[in-house]
Design an enzyme around this catalytic site. Sequence first.
Site, PDB file in Angstrom:
ATOM      1  N   ASP A 168       0.919  -1.267  -0.126  1.00  0.00           N
ATOM      2  CA  ASP A 168      -0.038   0.027   0.045  1.00  0.00           C
ATOM      3  C   ASP A 168       0.850   1.161  -0.079  1.00  0.00           C
ATOM      4  OD1 ASP A 168      -2.209   1.610   0.033  1.00  0.00           O
ATOM      5  OD2 ASP A 168      -2.653   1.256   2.099  1.00  0.00           O
ATOM      6  N   GLU A 183       9.820   6.492  -9.762  1.00  0.00           N
ATOM      7  CA  GLU A 183       8.811   5.317  -9.707  1.00  0.00           C
ATOM      8  C   GLU A 183       8.978   4.455  -8.731  1.00  0.00           C
ATOM      9  OE1 GLU A 183       6.530   4.670 -11.831  1.00  0.00           O
ATOM     10  OE2 GLU A 183       6.724   6.661 -12.702  1.00  0.00           O
ATOM     11  N   ASP A 223      -2.527  -2.627  -3.036  1.00  0.00           N
ATOM     12  CA  ASP A 223      -3.635  -1.422  -2.501  1.00  0.00           C
ATOM     13  C   ASP A 223      -3.036  -0.236  -3.042  1.00  0.00           C
ATOM     14  OD1 ASP A 223      -5.507  -0.256  -1.741  1.00  0.00           O
ATOM     15  OD2 ASP A 223      -5.721  -1.148   0.490  1.00  0.00           O
ATOM     16  N   HIS A 273      -0.765  -0.731   4.989  1.00  0.00           N
ATOM     17  CA  HIS A 273      -1.126   0.658   5.106  1.00  0.00           C
ATOM     18  C   HIS A 273      -0.595   1.503   6.344  1.00  0.00           C
ATOM     19  CE1 HIS A 273      -3.855   3.756   5.568  1.00  0.00           C
ATOM     20  NE2 HIS A 273      -4.115   3.373   6.882  1.00  0.00           N
TER      21      HIS A 273
END
Lengths: 833, 372
Positions: free
Chosen positions: A604, A642, A674, A808
């Site tokens: 994430d 990137e 995610d 996350h």
Amino acid sequence: QQLQQLQQLHVPPAVSEEPGGHGRLRGGDTVLQERRPEGLQVSSGLQDLSLRDRGGRRRDFHDLGVNTRQAMVHVQESKTGFSGRMVKLSTNHFRLTSRPQWALYQYHVGYSPEMEARRLRSALLFQHEETIGKTHAFDGSILFLPKKLESRVTELFSRTRNGEDVKITVTLTNELPPTSPTCLQFYNIIFRRLLKMLNLQQIGRNYYNPSDPVSIPNHRLMVWLGFTSSILQYEENIMLCADVSHKVLRGETVLDTMHSIHSQVGEERFRDACAKELIGLIVLTKYNNRTYRIDDIDWDNNPKGTFRKSDGSEMSFVEYYKKQYNIEISDWMQPVLISQMKRRRGNIQGSVALIPELCSLTGLTDKMRSDFNMMKDLAIHTRLPPEQRQRELGRLLNYIQKDDNVQKELRNWGLSFDYKSVSFTGRVVQGEKIYQSGAMFDYNPQFADWTKETRGVPLIRAVPLDSWLLIYTRRNYDVANTLLQSLFKVTPAMGIRMSKPSMIEVDDRTETYLRVLQQRVTPDTNIVFCILSSSRKDKYDAIKKYLCTDCPIPSQCVLARTLSKPQTIMTVATKIALQMNCKMGGELWSVEIPLKQVMIVGIDCYHDTVSGKQSIAGFVASLNQPVTRWFSRCVVQSRGQELVDGIKACLQTALRNWSKWNKCLPSRIFVYRDGVGDGQLNTLVNYEVPQFLDCLKSIGTDYSPRLTVIVVKKRVGARFFAEVGGGFKNPPPGTVVDTVVTRPEWYDFFIVSQTVKNGCVAPTHYNVVYDTSQLKPDHVQRLTYKLCHMYYNWSGIIRVPAPCQYAHKLAFLVGQSIHREPNLVLSDRLYYL
Amino acid sequence: MDKNFPEEFTQVIKFDPPLYKQRYQFVKDLVEKYKPKKVADLGCADCSLLWMLKFCSCIEVLAGLDICANVMKEKMHTLSPLPADYLQPSERSLTVTLHHGSVAHKDPCMLGFDLVTCIELIEHLEESELKKFPEVVFGFMAPSIVVISTPNSEFNPLLPRVMSYRHPDHKFEWSQAEFQSWALETARCYDYSVEFTGVGHPPTGMEKVGFCTQIGVFVRKYPQTAQPVLSEKPTEAVYKTVFKAVYPSLKDGKYLQNAVISEVIFTAQIIKHRLMPKPEESGDDPERKSKLQPSMDSSSDYLGKLVVEKSMEPFVRGNKLCIPLTTIFAFPKVNRLCGTFEKLCKLIAGKVTLSTDGSAVMVSIEQENEEN
């Protein structure tokens, strides 16, 4: 001329010179005035059309044209699962219908001699309305008509104001079937026109009804009810997906907010506090209908400052607003807000200066989000239960159905809607069994939570607390003791052996905390526990930073306030004990994972909105067969860099660690990805997935594990309602949808895994973009759902697979507090919980 | 009929700012001078002038009329209220209406205006329409002021690319003498005075050609009659309304009430937070305390008011903080909105929790329940 204007500094809104400069046209005609190369691609023309539509950044928000299913042979025939019981569902999708043999006719319009201005081009063309018809969409070069003109090439003659004769050549370039991607974009544009005709106000990408606002005076908030809409090709039909949306607006200007910040924090911290609170927020200006993001605050400037106008002359802000909008700026000492204009094409870059007094705030700040009372007051208005949500949607459809102009427009294009939403059957897969040290539990599927069931049961792996620190301020001495007693009460049942900590009293300064940590933490310390007296972020950040990088030891920070209520202290202590155990490498429960030699990866991203400089990718990978232990790393990248290279390195170390733990390499890898934004799917499929494959190849020539990459999306427009006894309820956890509202070109499905107390549950969308696992869709769905049970900070089912939530958490901690990669010594523990 | 198109764009003589802007600025200056409440723009085309005029705070009614509905529709949305207009409703009321119709026809919706502008309009009229035009504008509408602008044909030789007329749709272009004689005759006929001026100065040495755009400002000589004289039979509506926007205004009871309620509750919250700050804010945090002190003074104007009168002091009753309405009324914003204390009481009745005798706003001071 306007182009120049955009490149220079900046003035208030770029269209300043153009009365009526409206909405997000952002410099209006500029882009369209640029000459396009002849013989351009069909679809790029429509992008221009969509650009004219407000809010249109040149991005394909719906990831149209990313066709990943065709490469996966095993789901060509069917991508649907089979397990579970059937459930009758309805949704917020409405079929779009067109008459048989419907087509959209696309024409190229050329001018001889060349005409530059789009408005002139339009005006000249529409002098021939009797030929072209009243129904049209034209972006200055490409014309869409609902009917076919008599001949393929039509020549028309117009005369300009200067008496110049112009030949207009209208050439048919395409007959578009209803399902073509260009047509889909076109439908969306037309639908937005309809919403505008209904007098809804556009803010950002959605439309809101300003005439009936809900005001929440306690917090000076106003909520507008509105709608999100998108029209897409779904499994069998083209459908409108419409949802209720709420816009939180604030009845105060940026200047008001600055005043109240000043009165709260004082002069010294004023600028910092303003930057923290304001940067990243979206503001609406008083004089035009645009939204801007605050990117910076120019404290050295003020309304008396000048800017250069397009004609090269200098003008002060005060003068400009007086002249242009008859607005008197009352505070001449306020700073100036800076908003960067992002525009990829044409290299038009620049910034806009805005006056705080003339900007209204929209949305919520992080500070407001953390205000429990405010969120509670808001939730009353924004969390609509299923019944009410459907009713509000019905109202929109009703407006559309009842409005004559709207109906006329639809008729002219030969389009119409089903005013009843689509209904179909979904499946509810069975609940998982929870295993904990030989015991097995079922949970009540209605609540999707097993807190009660597992209370007092030993954990799978309990890490002893032999040597630990408890740090508190003098004022919290009692709190610290209560906590300690409670922990001693709850830990034995979990199987956690706990010794008395070193109790350290400190004064409430960041430096003191750090000094104590430097002096007292030893390599044997299991964990550091800090009781903080306020939610001051800098203190928390300093502690976390030190203990995650320089001195890698797990830590637990808790607000004194959380511990101060006698009636909840046992519950809180239980949660804290579990969390500490995980942070030290413990394991709580497991579910059955039937696949062997599998490594599960979660990724994430966190984007720093304040400084806007860093993005952090959190990466976690399972380490053992029951997926109860996780390896983690993260990538800190500066703007424009990137992500993929860093992730490749993460995957390499994850594989090394997995093989250390399991004495072999995994034969299957599942990546749950995610944090993929709208319109980024193409990049993910074309750059990131090949990097994963590259990385696997680099491990060894004889190593070719089966790889599955699944894109996880929490923010989706789709909502599902279980039809129960003539009413609508939230679908139960475990509801899987893989028909009707999924996309034909993808191997995708929805799972509703969590429950919500109020409002509508949001399904999570899973898009399998790469899959050599040869597993049946049913198995991929089941595995995904199982992983939603494995997040140790919540003894219940969550919205996404645990690895995504861990990733996350990690990215958030690093992005918010640490700002660099944590020490790898911690990488096999959930220290970031 | 895009009258804004910069006709001088390719010419040797270049006006700065462009001529169309100078014409609009002329109208704007006129509005600033005479402060009309109701303004109509005949031949409003793409509504650019109306858009400029909507920012003039004296105007409460704006109307546009054009023979071509499509041109009006193209940009009419720019005349809609903005989100900010809803967020902070203005003191003045404003209604903007667009009509589709001809200046050769009478429609009662055009009655009662203070200012009527006809910018670059008359030269687009056919002879028959031009004949009816004075009766419609000066006889029927009969506003206090009429502004008419039109090209000055004597200037045309200075615009090299103009062969006959400046725009193919022009039916005529008048010399100064032609325009002035038409204007004087019209003024005489309908009891107006007229003054001539213009925008777009001629180059030095050629002053006698006059302004590029000639303008006549007509002022009605007779006072406004209470009811506009309907000389003939009562006229029926012939225009088609294509757009109407009513701006949110505090003159509208609904918006005023919302604004007052929201201000009262917010003020009560401010007072509450000043009197009883959250515990964490006054905690044993030395870094914070020191910096909080000076800033409190800088914004103490609120509290300063509180101690003026004893009876105005807020007090605690049970778990409620009672803030006398008189205290809240003393806050400038509330005061400005309501004007009188009675109006304040009336507006918040039933909408804000008050003490039993209705003299104080009650705010809960329960410790906020925070779960994390």
